[in-house]
Motif scaffolding. Structure first.
Motif, PDB file in Angstrom:
ATOM      1  N   ALA A 153       0.833  -1.206   0.000  1.00 34.91           N
ATOM      2  CA  ALA A 153       0.000   0.000   0.000  1.00 34.91           C
ATOM      3  C   ALA A 153       0.866   1.254   0.000  1.00 34.91           C
ATOM      4  O   ALA A 153       0.581   2.215  -0.723  1.00 34.91           O
ATOM      5  CB  ALA A 153      -0.941  -0.011   1.202  1.00 34.91           C
ATOM      6  N   SER A 167       1.271   4.267  -3.055  1.00 35.46           N
ATOM      7  CA  SER A 167       0.718   5.558  -2.651  1.00 35.46           C
ATOM      8  C   SER A 167       1.680   6.710  -2.894  1.00 35.46           C
ATOM      9  O   SER A 167       2.890   6.538  -2.875  1.00 35.46           O
ATOM     10  CB  SER A 167       0.352   5.514  -1.160  1.00 35.46           C
ATOM     11  N   LYS A 168       1.079   7.870  -3.090  1.00 34.45           N
ATOM     12  CA  LYS A 168       1.834   9.121  -3.210  1.00 34.45           C
ATOM     13  C   LYS A 168       1.771   9.835  -1.857  1.00 34.45           C
ATOM     14  O   LYS A 168       0.987   9.457  -0.984  1.00 34.45           O
ATOM     15  CB  LYS A 168       1.218   9.977  -4.304  1.00 34.45           C
ATOM     16  N   ASP A 175      -1.721  10.545  -0.294  1.00 35.28           N
ATOM     17  CA  ASP A 175      -2.696   9.453  -0.280  1.00 35.28           C
ATOM     18  C   ASP A 175      -2.925   8.961   1.146  1.00 35.28           C
ATOM     19  O   ASP A 175      -2.176   9.296   2.064  1.00 35.28           O
ATOM     20  CB  ASP A 175      -2.205   8.296  -1.157  1.00 35.28           C
ATOM     21  N   SER A 176      -3.948   8.144   1.306  1.00 34.31           N
ATOM     22  CA  SER A 176      -4.309   7.605   2.616  1.00 34.31           C
ATOM     23  C   SER A 176      -4.212   6.085   2.612  1.00 34.31           C
ATOM     24  O   SER A 176      -4.473   5.437   1.598  1.00 34.31           O
ATOM     25  CB  SER A 176      -5.744   7.977   2.976  1.00 34.31           C
ATOM     26  N   ILE A 177      -3.871   5.557   3.772  1.00 31.38           N
ATOM     27  CA  ILE A 177      -3.912   4.121   4.009  1.00 31.38           C
ATOM     28  C   ILE A 177      -4.708   3.925   5.293  1.00 31.38           C
ATOM     29  O   ILE A 177      -4.418   4.548   6.309  1.00 31.38           O
ATOM     30  CB  ILE A 177      -2.502   3.513   4.148  1.00 31.38           C
ATOM     31  N   ASP A 216      -5.992   1.507   0.498  1.00 28.77           N
ATOM     32  CA  ASP A 216      -5.172   2.658   0.122  1.00 28.77           C
ATOM     33  C   ASP A 216      -5.855   3.434  -0.995  1.00 28.77           C
ATOM     34  O   ASP A 216      -6.726   2.912  -1.678  1.00 28.77           O
ATOM     35  CB  ASP A 216      -3.756   2.230  -0.292  1.00 28.77           C
ATOM     36  N   THR A 217      -5.463   4.683  -1.131  1.00 24.59           N
ATOM     37  CA  THR A 217      -5.998   5.526  -2.206  1.00 24.59           C
ATOM     38  C   THR A 217      -4.930   5.737  -3.272  1.00 24.59           C
ATOM     39  O   THR A 217      -4.898   6.758  -3.937  1.00 24.59           O
ATOM     40  CB  THR A 217      -6.489   6.878  -1.655  1.00 24.59           C
ATOM     41  N   GLY A 218      -4.069   4.741  -3.408  1.00 21.32           N
ATOM     42  CA  GLY A 218      -2.950   4.823  -4.342  1.00 21.32           C
ATOM     43  C   GLY A 218      -3.339   4.541  -5.778  1.00 21.32           C
ATOM     44  O   GLY A 218      -4.477   4.770  -6.205  1.00 21.32           O
ATOM     45  N   GLY A 224      -7.093   3.238  -6.096  1.00 23.15           N
ATOM     46  CA  GLY A 224      -6.641   2.521  -4.921  1.00 23.15           C
ATOM     47  C   GLY A 224      -7.110   1.084  -4.852  1.00 23.15           C
ATOM     48  O   GLY A 224      -7.804   0.582  -5.734  1.00 23.15           O
TER      49      GLY A 224
END
Length: 121
Positions: free
Chosen positions: A31, A35-36, A39-41, A58-60, A110
């Motif tokens: 994750a 991700s950048k 982003d959120s995990i 994740d929002t990756g 994600g």
């Protein structure tokens, strides 16, 4: 951004803690790699009937649709470095504990890995 949503009072599950740790480290590491910086995990855990359900969301970058059915295959990877064994091993460990490892993912939106383990005892 890393956050957790873990329900308290979850019943005991009987697992090899080192193996479960290996699964979680692999999924969280993946994750992070997808991700950048903004982003959120989210790591979530809750009981659903007789199962403990752990989600790593994740929002990756997500996983392309054409790769979704291959990600648990040994030696499959899209990374320049790596063996392609991490998800295969994680899947095997979860299955050996009587559970399953599922994925929901959409490219550029994600991924969510869902670990479902039986609650015993």
């Amino acid at each position: 951004k890393l956050s957790k949503q873990i329900v308290s009072n979850i019943k005991n599950i009987f697992t090899d803690p080192n193996q479960l740790r290996q699964v979680l480290v692999n999924l969280i590491s993946n994750a992070l790699q997808a991700s950048k910086p903004n982003d959120s995990i989210i790591i979530a855990a809750e009981e659903e009937e007789d199962y403990l359900v752990i989600k790593i969301k994740d929002t990756g970058s997500g996983i392309p649709k054409e790769n979704l059915d291959k990600i648990f295959d040994p030696f499959f990877t899209t990374k320049e470095e790596g063996t392609g064994l991490g998800l295969s091993i994680a899947n095997r460990i979860v299955q050996e504990h009587g559970g399953r490892l599922d994925i929901q993912s959409k490219e550029d939106n994600g991924s969510t890995f869902i670990i479902t383990l039986p609650i015993k005892g």
